[in-house]
Design a protein around this motif. Structure first.
Motif, PDB file in Angstrom:
ATOM      1  N   LYS A 153       0.782  -1.201  -0.009  1.00 58.65           N
ATOM      2  CA  LYS A 153      -0.166  -0.092  -0.110  1.00 58.65           C
ATOM      3  C   LYS A 153       0.648   1.230   0.031  1.00 58.65           C
ATOM      4  O   LYS A 153       0.511   2.221  -0.748  1.00 58.65           O
ATOM      5  N   ILE A 154       1.933   1.226   0.781  1.00 56.89           N
ATOM      6  CA  ILE A 154       2.988   2.415   0.440  1.00 56.89           C
ATOM      7  C   ILE A 154       3.497   2.534  -0.755  1.00 56.89           C
ATOM      8  O   ILE A 154       3.331   3.709  -1.422  1.00 56.89           O
ATOM      9  N   TYR A 155       3.764   1.349  -1.412  1.00 58.44           N
ATOM     10  CA  TYR A 155       4.248   1.808  -2.933  1.00 58.44           C
ATOM     11  C   TYR A 155       3.141   1.995  -3.596  1.00 58.44           C
ATOM     12  O   TYR A 155       3.328   2.969  -4.586  1.00 58.44           O
ATOM     13  N   SER A 156       1.804   1.691  -3.427  1.00 55.19           N
ATOM     14  CA  SER A 156       0.632   2.038  -4.323  1.00 55.19           C
ATOM     15  C   SER A 156       0.647   3.764  -4.094  1.00 55.19           C
ATOM     16  O   SER A 156       0.223   4.569  -5.063  1.00 55.19           O
ATOM     17  N   ALA A 157       0.728   4.227  -2.867  1.00 52.71           N
ATOM     18  CA  ALA A 157       0.342   5.532  -2.756  1.00 52.71           C
ATOM     19  C   ALA A 157       1.343   6.432  -3.281  1.00 52.71           C
ATOM     20  O   ALA A 157       1.257   7.436  -3.739  1.00 52.71           O
ATOM     21  N   LEU A 158       2.839   6.043  -3.242  1.00 54.99           N
ATOM     22  CA  LEU A 158       3.897   6.837  -3.758  1.00 54.99           C
ATOM     23  C   LEU A 158       3.763   6.919  -5.177  1.00 54.99           C
ATOM     24  O   LEU A 158       4.130   7.675  -5.891  1.00 54.99           O
ATOM     25  N   ILE A 159       3.507   5.621  -5.922  1.00 53.69           N
ATOM     26  CA  ILE A 159       3.242   5.609  -7.186  1.00 53.69           C
ATOM     27  C   ILE A 159       2.308   6.588  -7.936  1.00 53.69           C
ATOM     28  O   ILE A 159       2.399   7.003  -8.849  1.00 53.69           O
ATOM     29  N   ILE A 160       1.188   6.404  -6.903  1.00 48.96           N
ATOM     30  CA  ILE A 160       0.098   7.567  -7.416  1.00 48.96           C
ATOM     31  C   ILE A 160       0.478   8.624  -7.522  1.00 48.96           C
ATOM     32  O   ILE A 160       0.163   9.858  -8.070  1.00 48.96           O
ATOM     33  N   GLY A 161       1.065   9.060  -6.114  1.00 52.02           N
ATOM     34  CA  GLY A 161       1.304  10.400  -5.987  1.00 52.02           C
ATOM     35  C   GLY A 161       2.514  10.770  -6.879  1.00 52.02           C
ATOM     36  O   GLY A 161       2.223  11.996  -7.537  1.00 52.02           O
ATOM     37  N   ASN A 162       3.306  10.165  -7.167  1.00 53.22           N
ATOM     38  CA  ASN A 162       4.363  10.223  -8.398  1.00 53.22           C
ATOM     39  C   ASN A 162       3.526  10.475  -9.850  1.00 53.22           C
ATOM     40  O   ASN A 162       4.114  11.471 -10.472  1.00 53.22           O
ATOM     41  N   GLY A 163       2.762   9.750  -9.954  1.00 58.06           N
ATOM     42  CA  GLY A 163       1.861   9.686 -10.976  1.00 58.06           C
ATOM     43  C   GLY A 163       1.262  11.005 -11.415  1.00 58.06           C
ATOM     44  O   GLY A 163       1.344  11.687 -12.631  1.00 58.06           O
ATOM     45  N   ALA A 164       0.577  11.633 -10.354  1.00 55.75           N
ATOM     46  CA  ALA A 164      -0.288  12.653 -10.365  1.00 55.75           C
ATOM     47  C   ALA A 164       0.562  13.736 -10.500  1.00 55.75           C
ATOM     48  O   ALA A 164       0.439  14.973 -11.352  1.00 55.75           O
TER      49      ALA A 164
END
Length: 139
Positions: free
Chosen positions: A16-27
């Motif tokens: 979930k930490i990976y998901s949050a950071l990947i989505i944040g970086n994508g945004a």
């Protein structure tokens, strides 16, 4: 006003930490503003040397699942959590730390990565950040 993504990082599970950071970086890469509000078990990942120390969610299997996923991610050249966090901060992403969680769980500011945290606050801090967001997620 630019579009904004705000993510509540409630879980400390690595996937979930990976998901949050990947989505944040994508945004951020798409020109949006991005903020992550770390609370409860997610806040534990902001501790010094704590970003990659959590379990791997449901597939942890006494640490074997974490080892398998880390091995596969390395083979696929997926960036480490530290690299993702560095990228997130360099792109202008904001990190908010929940003060209520700090009090409940006995976490002191000096235990946390001060270079990552932009603001400490309670629910009002999150609500103020999220009220104009285009995207809000709970991870």
């Amino acid at each position: 006003m630019p579009e904004k993504a705000v993510i509540i990082v409630h879980s400390g599970d690595l996937d979930k930490i990976y998901s949050a950071l990947i989505i944040g970086n994508g945004a951020l890469a798409m020109g949006m503003e991005a903020s992550m509000y770390f609370t409860f078990w997610g806040l534990q990942r902001l501790k010094k040397n704590g970003l990659d120390k959590g379990p791997l969610s449901k597939m942890n299997m006494f640490g074997l699942g974490k080892w398998m996923i880390n091995s596969r991610m390395k083979k696929a050249n997926v960036a480490s959590l530290d690299r993702l966090m560095e990228d997130y901060k360099e792109l202008g992403g904001r990190i908010l730390a929940c003060e209520m969680t700090m009090e409940i769980m006995g976490v002191k500011k000096e235990e946390l990565r001060q270079d990552w945290i932009d603001e400490y606050g309670a629910v009002g801090t999150y609500v103020n950040e999220a009220k104009d967001a285009s995207i809000t997620l709970f991870i």
